[in-house]
Scaffold this active site. Structure first.
Site, PDB file in Angstrom:
ATOM      1  N   GLU A  84      84.839 -19.019 -24.377  1.00  0.00           N
ATOM      2  CA  GLU A  84      84.915 -19.015 -25.941  1.00  0.00           C
ATOM      3  C   GLU A  84      86.174 -18.581 -26.347  1.00  0.00           C
ATOM      4  O   GLU A  84      86.414 -17.236 -26.087  1.00  0.00           O
ATOM      5  CB  GLU A  84      83.692 -18.427 -26.347  1.00  0.00           C
TER       6      GLU A  84
ATOM      7  N   HIS B 128      74.280 -21.795 -29.764  1.00  0.00           N
ATOM      8  CA  HIS B 128      73.472 -20.800 -30.628  1.00  0.00           C
ATOM      9  C   HIS B 128      74.055 -20.154 -31.688  1.00  0.00           C
ATOM     10  O   HIS B 128      73.416 -19.383 -32.268  1.00  0.00           O
ATOM     11  CB  HIS B 128      73.334 -19.808 -29.384  1.00  0.00           C
TER      12      HIS B 128
HETATM   13  O1  TEU Z   1      80.802 -15.736 -30.717  1.00  0.00           O
HETATM   14  C1  TEU Z   1      81.748 -15.370 -31.460  1.00  0.00           C
HETATM   15  C2  TEU Z   1      82.426 -15.956 -32.541  1.00  0.00           C
HETATM   16  O2  TEU Z   1      83.472 -15.946 -32.907  1.00  0.00           O
HETATM   17  C3  TEU Z   1      81.394 -16.708 -33.428  1.00  0.00           C
HETATM   18  O3  TEU Z   1      81.011 -17.862 -33.137  1.00  0.00           O
HETATM   19  C4  TEU Z   1      80.357 -15.613 -33.987  1.00  0.00           C
HETATM   20  O4  TEU Z   1      79.048 -16.379 -34.007  1.00  0.00           O
HETATM   21  C5  TEU Z   1      80.440 -15.459 -35.402  1.00  0.00           C
HETATM   22  O5  TEU Z   1      79.770 -16.045 -36.218  1.00  0.00           O
HETATM   23  C6  TEU Z   1      82.010 -15.602 -35.964  1.00  0.00           C
HETATM   24  O6  TEU Z   1      81.476 -15.631 -37.518  1.00  0.00           O
HETATM   25  C7  TEU Z   1      80.163 -15.173 -29.584  1.00  0.00           C
HETATM   26  C8  TEU Z   1      78.713 -15.325 -29.354  1.00  0.00           C
HETATM   27  O7  TEU Z   1      78.540 -16.854 -29.237  1.00  0.00           O
HETATM   28  C9  TEU Z   1      77.897 -14.781 -30.351  1.00  0.00           C
HETATM   29  O8  TEU Z   1      76.485 -15.118 -30.475  1.00  0.00           O
HETATM   30  C10 TEU Z   1      77.965 -13.283 -30.557  1.00  0.00           C
HETATM   31  O9  TEU Z   1      77.118 -12.827 -31.583  1.00  0.00           O
HETATM   32  C11 TEU Z   1      79.562 -12.909 -30.491  1.00  0.00           C
HETATM   33  O10 TEU Z   1      80.251 -13.614 -29.601  1.00  0.00           O
HETATM   34  C12 TEU Z   1      79.550 -11.309 -30.251  1.00  0.00           C
HETATM   35  O11 TEU Z   1      79.284 -11.415 -28.673  1.00  0.00           O
END
Ligand code: TEU
Ligand code: CA
Length: 557
Positions: free
Chosen positions: A251, A320
């Site tokens: 990601e 998610h």
């Molecule tokens: O998400 C990181 C991220 O950059 C975003 O999609 C995040 O949800 C945030 O809303 C930015 O506005 C990842 C995970 O997928 C997320 O569920 C976690 O909360 C986050 O990292 C921290 O581990």
């Protein structure tokens, strides 16, 4: 090593909302095991499991307190091993979520690091404050507010880009990198097929200088896709991943095309694929929370940029953290089923590895909550607080939260029309959408024209077709709500035409229909509302190419 992951479809499970077997309202690993046949029948060959490690749940498991144990609410390590082997027996590999930018503050490394003299001090990023009791710099985090938390025990601040219970690890410390390698080997030795790497391009903080002005994630220029992150990814590949038959999808936060290319270029040996966000932000300003009008023309531009820019894409429309795609780019009212199928048509006719998020395959919609207190996600509360400080009126605030909240994707999977949607016999940790009586897995299983059965057909179509898997992407046409593109491999060509609107439209071209979301067997250029059609190019008996669709599909006035 073989690139088997290019042939597969990945199914993402968010365990706490998937299937609950002991009626405590929280999905669990035995619940996942009980649904493996459903996942197999969909045609997925990989499951990406959102975190099931031990966690105090400040951010639903993305705050890990022990990387080598399973949280009791999800089950035991024996359950996990059973899941890996039961999945394997069905030809499915399990991919773990590797959350290594930060740990939980309850992780023993962090607890020890609160002592200034501990060898663990340097596992995290500790700094004294500025004179006057100010934090060490002006950075702000992804969940809004300062990234610094003061710890009275040692009189210094620690850095956290997310929740204050998610302290960032210090990747300038080689010991941290070595710990991570061991954790990766631990899971790979248990037989997992790879990792989805959480926010992987921001793990390395080059400097702690003040950031340029912006509201959220101020300071990002000091940690987004730094050389240090590239170097560590190469090292993890060389020392660990290269020794196993596995893949990684990373990601990547706020990454542009060049950044994504670097992260996933096979020659560089970092990640196999990246998740980026561009294609889901066509109707958003900067990030998810500020809406603007959806334009199909823009969507085709973004798709083209990434389809042609990267050799191989991680294709996804939901996860998610994102609202449900049928509520986002589709129509979750009258045309719910049809638009959900249109989105599936798009997902499976692009070049890359498709990811399906739990519930997407039955066209689940955004939640039906009516007020903030029904939500659980920490991010939604923080965003609400932030925009309230800009004097955004309550109604607009709720509208933004309602359309963009991460809890939209986190309501329990709707398995049946029984109470609790067949997800739980208890009180679910997050409310079940009242539409479960109409939208549920069991009903769709028994109905040939359901969204579920359409997903199965599209997965099967892709699996049997090298052009849809490996063909070149060629944009053809975009006007008003209609977009068209084709996929070409050697003599074979498939054209996808999608009408992203509730109005009938026309697109020139006739020919054999390979897939249709309204059950067509021929196409004459007229499109129904939210219609999607895939036209094939056939070779006749003498090997001569028969082109059902002109190479550039043009609009018919
Ligand atoms: O998400 C990181 C991220 O950059 C975003 O999609 C995040 O949800 C945030 O809303 C930015 O506005 C990842 C995970 O997928 C997320 O569920 C976690 O909360 C986050 O990292 C921290 O581990
Ligand atoms: Ca449970």
């Amino acid at each position: 090593m073989s690139q088997w992951w290019k042939e597969q479809v990945v199914y993402q499970i968010y365990p706490r909302s998937f299937m609950d077997t002991n009626d405590d309202g929280v999905g669990d690993i035995p619940g996942i095991i009980s649904k493996l046949d459903e996942i197999r029948s969909l045609g997925a060959g990989v499951i990406w499991l959102s975190p099931v490690y031990k966690s105090p749940d400040a951010d639903n498991g993305y705050d890990i307190s022990d990387y080598r144990s399973i949280d009791p609410k999800f089950g035991t390590m024996a359950d996990m091993e059973m899941l890996i082997s039961q999945a394997k027996a069905r030809g499915i590999k399990i991919v773990m979520d590797l959350v290594i930018n930060h740990t939980s503050d309850e992780h023993e490394w962090f607890q020890k690091s609160r002592d200034k003299d501990s060898p663990y001090r340097d596992y995290y990023i500790w700094r004294p404050g500025k004179p006057g009791g100010k934090p060490p710099n002006n950075w702000t985090g992804f969940f809004t507010g300062t990234v610094w938390e003061y710890d009275g025990q040692s009189g210094e601040y620690y850095l956290h880009l997310f929740h204050k219970k998610q302290p960032d690890l210090n990747y300038k410390n080689q010991k941290v990198v070595e710990e991570i390698k061991e954790i990766m080997r631990f899971w790979l030795d248990k037989g997992v097929g790879g990792f989805r790497c959480d926010v992987i391009n921001i793990i390395y903080k080059s400097s702690l200088e003040d950031g340029k002005y912006q509201v959220v994630a101020r300071g990002i220029e000091h940690y987004q896709s730094q050389e240090g992150a590239h170097r560590i990814l190469k090292e993890l590949r060389r020392d660990v991943l290269a020794h196993y038959d596995c893949f990684t999808v990373g990601e990547s936060v706020m990454v542009d095309l060049d950044g994504a290319k670097q992260l996933s270029d096979p020659e560089r040996g970092e990640l196999d694929m990246v998740f980026y966000f561009d294609h889901l932000e066509v109707d958003r300003v900067v990030a998810r929370y500020i809406p603007k009008k959806f334009r199909a023309v823009k969507l085709l531009q973004v798709l083209t940029k990434w389809q042609q820019g990267l050799d191989w894409n991680a294709l996804y429309l939901e996860n998610h953290d994102q609202p449900r795609i049928v509520s986002h780019y589709g129509d979750d009212g009258v045309f719910r089923e049809r638009s959900a199928k249109l989105l599936a048509t798009m997902l499976f006719t692009l070049r890359g590895t498709p990811f399906i998020y739990q519930g997407q395959e039955i066209g689940m919609t955004n939640f039906d909550f009516t007020e903030l207190s029904q939500l659980r996600d920490v991010e939604s509360y923080n965003i609400d607080k932030l925009i309230r400080s800009f004097f955004v009126p309550a109604r607009i605030r709720w509208n933004w939260i309602r359309t963009a909240s991460r809890d939209n994707a986190r309501t329990p999977v709707q398995w049946s029309a029984e109470p609790g949607a067949g997800f739980t016999g208890g009180e679910p940790w997050l409310g079940v959408n009242a539409n479960y009586k109409d939208i549920n897995y069991r009903e769709q299983q028994g109905r040939p024209d359901s969204v579920l059965n359409y997903y199965k057909q599209m997965v099967a179509l892709r699996a049997s077709n090298d052009t849809l898997k490996y063909g070149k992407f060629i944009p053809l046409y975009a006007k008003a709500g209609v977009i068209a593109y084709s996929r070409v491999l050697g003599e074979e060509e498939y054209t996808t035409i999608l009408n992203f609107s509730g109005k009938p439209a026309r697109a020139a071209g006739t020919g054999p229909v390979v897939a249709s979301n309204i059950g067509r067997d021929s196409f004459d250029g007229s499109l129904s509302p939210w219609e999607a059609v895939v036209l094939g190019k056939l070779v006749d008996g003498r090997g001569k190419v028969f082109r059902p669709v002109p190479p550039s599909v043009s609009p018919v006035p």
